[in-house]
Design a protein around this motif. Structure first.
Motif, PDB file in Angstrom:
ATOM      1  N   LEU A  92       0.830  -1.214   0.000  1.00 39.27           N
ATOM      2  CA  LEU A  92       0.000   0.000   0.000  1.00 39.27           C
ATOM      3  C   LEU A  92       0.860   1.257   0.000  1.00 39.27           C
ATOM      4  N   ARG A  93       0.621   2.143  -0.941  1.00 41.26           N
ATOM      5  CA  ARG A  93       1.312   3.436  -0.926  1.00 41.26           C
ATOM      6  C   ARG A  93       0.653   4.292   0.156  1.00 41.26           C
ATOM      7  N   TYR A  94       1.018   3.975   1.399  1.00 45.25           N
ATOM      8  CA  TYR A  94       0.373   4.511   2.586  1.00 45.25           C
ATOM      9  C   TYR A  94       1.454   4.918   3.563  1.00 45.25           C
ATOM     10  N   ASP A  95       1.286   6.051   4.198  1.00 41.78           N
ATOM     11  CA  ASP A  95       2.190   6.416   5.283  1.00 41.78           C
ATOM     12  C   ASP A  95       1.421   7.350   6.193  1.00 41.78           C
ATOM     13  N   PHE A  96       1.627   7.214   7.500  1.00 44.79           N
ATOM     14  CA  PHE A  96       0.787   7.963   8.438  1.00 44.79           C
ATOM     15  C   PHE A  96       1.272   9.386   8.709  1.00 44.79           C
TER      16      PHE A  96
END
Lengths: 524, 524
Positions: A252-256
């Motif tokens: 997932l191209r996800y970062d918090f």
């Protein structure tokens, strides 16, 4: 139990053990990409896999926008019943003139369905291409790397009985989360297009809940032709959601630093910011131009890969503002230009965006708020002036605004004064830069670089022929069972029965007693 | 946007950027450990933090079981109102004679509350020790590393206004998951002590649901004295659950080769198997003994750190079985021994368990099913013969049995024949070893070693003074809001109002019409 010395070689031993298990090097990866910006970031992983010695074959439709056959990796071109022109559509400058309305949303869904229907037809012509399919099957691929935004990769993985690794930011109506059984409580996970953050008032939570329902409904509009494709080519699976749920790993191209924190599943690997690592020195002329900006620095201006023009009167506001600032400006723009282009502005058809943002003199990034650009901004710690246009951009911009690292202006009624005010604030009010540097420091502070993590897990799936130990038991439950509604119904039935029997018993006793009493009174 | 060359130095740059942000090296860590086996694995991280140049102070109660002041790290000893003998309790050999019953569960909860009450008193005497508390406060620690099984570390972190990093496998009644707002759907996440797996029949799900309720109820028995401590020392927080929810990072001794896959939260870092890395060469005499076993190999036998004896008649079954096998046996045992101890058996008071299991000739691990031992078994790929006794052991054993990598026998009525049969199966039926090696390969195949991951995230919290970007918005919602019950109630009220008004309108109309009709008929 011993407190002995450390063996620093354990990691090495573990690695060796895994090397001996399967194809760490020399794996065979079939790549089924999605065109456009989706491909730009997936290509980074594809190249890394090649660098690690894997054999990669990319399936390329003969009509494509950005997936080019001329790259260094092996490609298989397949015929599709559409032309490049069909894909390109016509970009409408209206997006600069009025904000999207509810009717536009319906139009957009229709456009999306038209686009994906075209892609489904392309997929069919691949699946029906017997010689090519046989050739692919014979190559004995170890896995399919794909973006589940389109269904063809998952279909291929199932037909070839090999695991699939997904590379995505998300797919419409959150089908990715639904398929992977990832909880998304609507009380604090904002639904896309709701305009909410992760901290909502009661009325925002009501709106979020309603939007959650609307989102679920849009699934029923967006995916029937995917379901149809799946059930025609894979007999035993009838919906795309079911097929896509078999993905081994979800990259997932996800970062918090960008997304709001939310529950995750064990097979979800976060690789947000993977596109920032790709960095090259600037061409000499560009380097000269940006260095020439002195202490004032420069501004990077791009509205993304799709939108490269704007109405002349809109462009005039920007040029008038740029004329009044000491910063230099690099603008990706293909529209008509006035003769009196300000000297501090350089217009280009395509910008080396990340390389420019990485430059020490980059002061502000003017952007539409696409996720790739935002990661490049965060990665390089450049405050942003944001003009969301359509799609997920409104939501993306909300996320960055919530961090206090950007300003937003409305493109529909922007003025030169507003632009000047916003740019000055971003450049001279140090809080924006400080906040962005803080986000950047957190984003970059990670045990493994995103591209290495993505490659690791792709190789993991090849080594172990999947990642079934990360697949939750929820996949075997239907919606009713998952929410324990069958169990609750069972308790309700028991409760109702007990209550009913108690009432009946009481009635019986009362009748007996009163009956006796009445009889007694009567007899008296 | 450019397709330029890769800059391999980005990771380095990122690291440098972070080094400049805060105390990567030279951080100050206050460690509030939990005694017993909890400490054995936390110590691994403590030593790694010291190796990385951090200043570590471990708070040690003057009466402790395994936390010794003689280690190489700095300690602060504090007085406690109990003795070592109070902690040790009396191990009852009855656990070998009859399976635990429901009444035992209640007794065990009472014992646990007694134990933690003692620890709470110890914590109070630390918190009331003004000179020590002032000395600690003055040292300006960057974080508290603690196991939230006991509350003192979290209280200290809050009082000193510094972030807390938790190191744990889990805490009773799943308070860790509750406090961290981690969804645990009872339809597929088996409740501890339920005996369920992640794949349940309807009746198992009913049981799981009931156990979920029981578990929630036990929380109300287990934590009131923690709540009391918290509210007395921290005015603004009234429950332990609320206090513990502020943990920045949860280092969970969790791995999905052992645990069943389940949802996770962004601040949960899985470091299961951290205890396996600690490995040393065997002492010469042990190395000779195990090497002398030839191709038959040897068996490692331990019932954990708490249980080192068993009734003589039970031990006889084991010795009789060992007498009949060609394998050598290393047994941690402190009980009385017969004169005719078999020659292939060596009894020791303490085993270098992981070092033995790592030996190529280790064939079977006879264990009670503690989580540390199981990770050592998985790590080294040694099939297990399991005898769960109490606590979480039944659940742990279920997990390994579910993988087909172990056999379980009942300690209450075990016979020599059963033992011989099980050992032969585990040694000569290659499927157990193959399954264990498969688990081991998956377990060891990870991008970062658990100890490095744990140290990284501890340092991350020091560098960024917490990890607030990983804290979900759910923490600001109460139970009713989290489950959207307020929103649903709102919709219910609207629905009821609309229905009521519709009915009233209809009644009104009908009355009007019928009234008119009746009046008409009457006038006619």
């Amino acid at each position: 139990m011993s407190n002995g010395m450390w063996f620093p070689t354990l990691g090495l031993l573990a690695t060796l053990c895994c090397f001996s298990m399967g194809p760490v090097q020399g794996g065979k990866v079939l790549v089924m990409p999605v065109d456009g910006s989706h491909w730009l970031s997936m290509k980074i992983l594809v190249k890394e896999l090649m660098r690690r010695g894997h054999e990669v074959v990319v399936l390329v439709p003969e009509s494509s926008l950005l997936i080019q056959g001329s790259e260094s990796f092996r490609t298989e071109i397949y015929k599709v019943p559409y032309t490049k022109a069909d894909l390109e559509g016509t970009f409408n400058e209206d997006v600069f003139l009025k904000p999207p309305e509810f009717a536009d949303l319906i139009v957009n869904i229709k456009l999306l369905v038209d686009f994906t229907s075209l892609q489904v037809k392309g997929c069919e012509s691949l699946l029906d291409n017997k010689p090519l399919m046989n050739r692919l099957r014979e190559q004995g691929f170890d896995l399919v790397l794909t973006d589940p935004f389109l269904p063809c990769g998952s279909v291929l993985a199932h037909m070839f009985s090999i695991p699939a690794v997904y590379f995505l930011r998300g797919i419409p109506c959150e089908l990715d989360m639904k398929a992977n059984k990832c909880p998304s409580p609507p009380s604090y996970v904002p639904v896309f297009f709701s305009g909410n953050t992760d901290s909502m008032t009661f009325s925002e939570r009501v709106k979020n809940f309603v939007m959650y329902g609307v989102q679920s409904y849009t699934c029923t509009i967006l995916y029937p032709h995917f379901d149809d494709l799946v059930s025609r080519y894979i007999g035993e699976i009838s919906t795309y959601q079911e097929l896509v749920s078999h993905g081994a790993i979800w990259l997932l191209r996800y970062d918090f630093t960008f997304e709001w924190p939310r529950p995750l599943m064990p097979n979800m690997v976060l690789i947000g910011g993977i596109n920032c690592a790709k960095r090259a020195p600037l061409p000499a002329d560009l380097e000269d131009f940006v260095n020439g900006s002195g202490d004032d620095g420069f501004i990077v201006f791009s509205m993304g890969s799709v939108v490269s023009t704007m109405p002349a009167e809109k462009a005039k506001h920007f040029l008038d503002a740029f004329r009044k600032i000491p910063q230099r400006v690099l603008w990706r723009y293909t529209g008509a230009l006035p003769d009196d282009l300000p000297k501090n502005v350089r217009v280009m058809k395509w910008l080396p965006q990340n390389d420019l943002l990485a430059h020490a003199k980059a002061k502000v990034f003017i952007t539409h708020g696409g996720s790739h650009g935002i990661y490049e901004g965060i990665c390089n710690g450049v405050p942003m002036l944001m003009f969301p246009l359509f799609g997920d951009q409104g939501d993306n911009v909300n996320r960055v605004l919530g961090r206090g690292a950007a300003l937003k202006l409305s493109i529909y009624d922007v003025t030169t004064e507003q632009l000047l005010g916003a740019l000055k604030k971003l450049i001279y009010d140090k809080r924006y830069k400080a906040k962005m540097m803080e986000l950047s420091a957190i984003h970059l502070d990670r045990p493994t670089e995103p591209v290495d993590l993505a490659a690791f897990w792709t190789e993991f799936v090849m080594r172990h022929k999947g990642a079934s130990h990360l697949r939750v038991g929820a996949h075997d439950l239907n919606w009713f069972q998952y929410h324990s509604l069958d169990v609750l119904s069972f308790f309700a039935v028991i409760l109702i029965t007990v209550v009913w029997m108690t009432v009946k018993c009481c009635q019986f006793c009362i009748r007996k007693c009163c009956g006796k009493g009445t009889a007694k009174r009567k007899s008296e």
